[in-house]
Design a protein around this motif. Structure first.
Motif, PDB file in Angstrom:
ATOM      1  N   PHE A  36      19.243   1.250 -11.194  1.00 16.97           N
ATOM      2  CA  PHE A  36      20.357   2.093 -10.765  1.00 16.97           C
ATOM      3  C   PHE A  36      19.831   3.498 -10.479  1.00 16.97           C
ATOM      4  O   PHE A  36      19.037   4.029 -11.253  1.00 16.97           O
ATOM      5  CB  PHE A  36      21.421   2.190 -11.860  1.00 16.97           C
ATOM      6  CG  PHE A  36      22.105   0.886 -12.156  1.00 16.97           C
ATOM      7  CD1 PHE A  36      23.327   0.585 -11.580  1.00 16.97           C
ATOM      8  CD2 PHE A  36      21.528  -0.037 -13.009  1.00 16.97           C
ATOM      9  CE1 PHE A  36      23.960  -0.623 -11.846  1.00 16.97           C
ATOM     10  CE2 PHE A  36      22.148  -1.242 -13.289  1.00 16.97           C
ATOM     11  CZ  PHE A  36      23.366  -1.537 -12.701  1.00 16.97           C
ATOM     12  N   HIS A  37      20.316   4.092  -9.380  1.00 15.40           N
ATOM     13  CA  HIS A  37      19.908   5.442  -8.991  1.00 15.40           C
ATOM     14  C   HIS A  37      21.148   6.276  -8.688  1.00 15.40           C
ATOM     15  O   HIS A  37      22.223   5.741  -8.493  1.00 15.40           O
ATOM     16  CB  HIS A  37      19.042   5.398  -7.716  1.00 15.40           C
ATOM     17  CG  HIS A  37      17.823   4.556  -7.861  1.00 15.40           C
ATOM     18  ND1 HIS A  37      16.673   5.019  -8.422  1.00 15.40           N
ATOM     19  CD2 HIS A  37      17.580   3.266  -7.525  1.00 15.40           C
ATOM     20  CE1 HIS A  37      15.761   4.064  -8.423  1.00 15.40           C
ATOM     21  NE2 HIS A  37      16.293   2.980  -7.883  1.00 15.40           N
ATOM     22  N   GLY A  38      20.957   7.575  -8.592  1.00 16.03           N
ATOM     23  CA  GLY A  38      22.025   8.441  -8.116  1.00 16.03           C
ATOM     24  C   GLY A  38      22.448   9.499  -9.112  1.00 16.03           C
ATOM     25  O   GLY A  38      21.887   9.622 -10.199  1.00 16.03           O
ATOM     26  N   ASP A  39      23.469  10.235  -8.713  1.00 19.91           N
ATOM     27  CA  ASP A  39      23.961  11.374  -9.492  1.00 19.91           C
ATOM     28  C   ASP A  39      25.157  11.026 -10.360  1.00 19.91           C
ATOM     29  O   ASP A  39      25.820  11.908 -10.870  1.00 19.91           O
ATOM     30  CB  ASP A  39      24.363  12.516  -8.541  1.00 19.91           C
ATOM     31  CG  ASP A  39      23.173  13.072  -7.788  1.00 19.91           C
ATOM     32  OD1 ASP A  39      22.061  13.058  -8.356  1.00 19.91           O
ATOM     33  OD2 ASP A  39      23.355  13.507  -6.638  1.00 19.91           O
ATOM     34  N   GLY A  40      25.453   9.744 -10.525  1.00 22.33           N
ATOM     35  CA  GLY A  40      26.606   9.328 -11.319  1.00 22.33           C
ATOM     36  C   GLY A  40      26.354   9.449 -12.808  1.00 22.33           C
ATOM     37  O   GLY A  40      25.485  10.200 -13.262  1.00 22.33           O
ATOM     38  N   GLN A  91      29.652   5.434 -10.526  1.00 27.86           N
ATOM     39  CA  GLN A  91      29.286   6.156  -9.304  1.00 27.86           C
ATOM     40  C   GLN A  91      27.769   6.236  -9.117  1.00 27.86           C
ATOM     41  O   GLN A  91      27.207   7.297  -8.883  1.00 27.86           O
ATOM     42  CB  GLN A  91      29.942   7.540  -9.273  1.00 27.86           C
ATOM     43  CG  GLN A  91      31.450   7.448  -9.319  1.00 27.86           C
ATOM     44  CD  GLN A  91      32.121   8.805  -9.344  1.00 27.86           C
ATOM     45  OE1 GLN A  91      31.562   9.781  -9.833  1.00 27.86           O
ATOM     46  NE2 GLN A  91      33.327   8.853  -8.821  1.00 27.86           N
ATOM     47  N   LEU A  92      27.134   5.068  -9.249  1.00 30.20           N
ATOM     48  CA  LEU A  92      25.689   4.963  -9.091  1.00 30.20           C
ATOM     49  C   LEU A  92      25.364   3.959  -7.986  1.00 30.20           C
ATOM     50  O   LEU A  92      26.210   3.166  -7.592  1.00 30.20           O
ATOM     51  CB  LEU A  92      25.044   4.491 -10.404  1.00 30.20           C
ATOM     52  CG  LEU A  92      25.185   5.455 -11.572  1.00 30.20           C
ATOM     53  CD1 LEU A  92      24.823   4.768 -12.876  1.00 30.20           C
ATOM     54  CD2 LEU A  92      24.323   6.681 -11.342  1.00 30.20           C
ATOM     55  N   ASP A  93      24.147   4.006  -7.502  1.00 27.45           N
ATOM     56  CA  ASP A  93      23.664   3.040  -6.529  1.00 27.45           C
ATOM     57  C   ASP A  93      22.894   1.960  -7.270  1.00 27.45           C
ATOM     58  O   ASP A  93      21.907   2.260  -7.956  1.00 27.45           O
ATOM     59  CB  ASP A  93      22.737   3.716  -5.506  1.00 27.45           C
ATOM     60  CG  ASP A  93      23.453   4.756  -4.681  1.00 27.45           C
ATOM     61  OD1 ASP A  93      24.605   4.504  -4.264  1.00 27.45           O
ATOM     62  OD2 ASP A  93      22.871   5.832  -4.454  1.00 27.45           O
ATOM     63  N   TYR A  94      23.358   0.715  -7.154  1.00 26.67           N
ATOM     64  CA  TYR A  94      22.648  -0.420  -7.740  1.00 26.67           C
ATOM     65  C   TYR A  94      21.606  -0.851  -6.721  1.00 26.67           C
ATOM     66  O   TYR A  94      21.927  -1.244  -5.608  1.00 26.67           O
ATOM     67  CB  TYR A  94      23.628  -1.551  -8.055  1.00 26.67           C
ATOM     68  CG  TYR A  94      22.987  -2.851  -8.434  1.00 26.67           C
ATOM     69  CD1 TYR A  94      21.985  -2.901  -9.401  1.00 26.67           C
ATOM     70  CD2 TYR A  94      23.379  -4.037  -7.846  1.00 26.67           C
ATOM     71  CE1 TYR A  94      21.397  -4.108  -9.763  1.00 26.67           C
ATOM     72  CE2 TYR A  94      22.798  -5.254  -8.207  1.00 26.67           C
ATOM     73  CZ  TYR A  94      21.816  -5.272  -9.161  1.00 26.67           C
ATOM     74  OH  TYR A  94      21.230  -6.470  -9.512  1.00 26.67           O
ATOM     75  N   ASP A  95      20.334  -0.751  -7.106  1.00 24.26           N
ATOM     76  CA  ASP A  95      19.234  -0.977  -6.174  1.00 24.26           C
ATOM     77  C   ASP A  95      18.615  -2.365  -6.317  1.00 24.26           C
ATOM     78  O   ASP A  95      17.545  -2.620  -5.801  1.00 24.26           O
ATOM     79  CB  ASP A  95      18.171   0.115  -6.367  1.00 24.26           C
ATOM     80  CG  ASP A  95      17.198   0.181  -5.214  1.00 24.26           C
ATOM     81  OD1 ASP A  95      17.585  -0.144  -4.086  1.00 24.26           O
ATOM     82  OD2 ASP A  95      16.033   0.544  -5.462  1.00 24.26           O
ATOM     83  N   GLY A  96      19.277  -3.257  -7.059  1.00 27.12           N
ATOM     84  CA  GLY A  96      18.782  -4.618  -7.163  1.00 27.12           C
ATOM     85  C   GLY A  96      18.002  -4.892  -8.428  1.00 27.12           C
ATOM     86  O   GLY A  96      18.042  -4.115  -9.384  1.00 27.12           O
TER      87      GLY A  96
END
Length: 104
Positions: A36-40, A91-96
């Motif tokens: 998971f990535h991002g500013d969440g 509010q995150l990006d699930y990158d697999g």
């Protein structure tokens, strides 16, 4: 959704296809990582994931969840859906995900 965006279901199938090329059906549980990535809200993701039995690690803008699970389509579909819902909730990006090849 843009036409060039690959859905998580398609990405999951691509990983399983790569495993199958090595003779791995995915039914044997193995160490599996989810990214998971991002500013969440990584802190809340970590808390929920730990309560669900995952080991968590990462830094300010990245979280890695670890567990041992089968990755065949039937076993993995609910886990993939859970990862996608957690990404949306926090509010995150699930990158697999990734895992080792297991052939036995």
């Amino acid at each position: 959704m843009h036409e060039d965006v690959i859905s998580h279901d398609e990405r999951d199938a691509m990983v399983r296809a790569a495993l199958a090329e090595h003779g791995d059906s995915g039914i044997t549980p193995r160490h599996t990582l989810f990214y998971f990535h991002g500013d969440g809200d990584h802190d809340d993701l970590n808390e929920v994931a730990r309560r669900a039995g995952f080991v968590t690690s990462g830094s300010d803008d990245m979280t890695v969840l670890e567990t041992t699970t089968a990755v065949d389509e039937t076993s993995f579909a609910p886990i993939s859906a859970m990862m996608q819902s957690w990404a949306a909730a926090f509010q995150l990006d699930y990158d697999g995900w990734e895992c080792a090849v297991v052939t036995n």
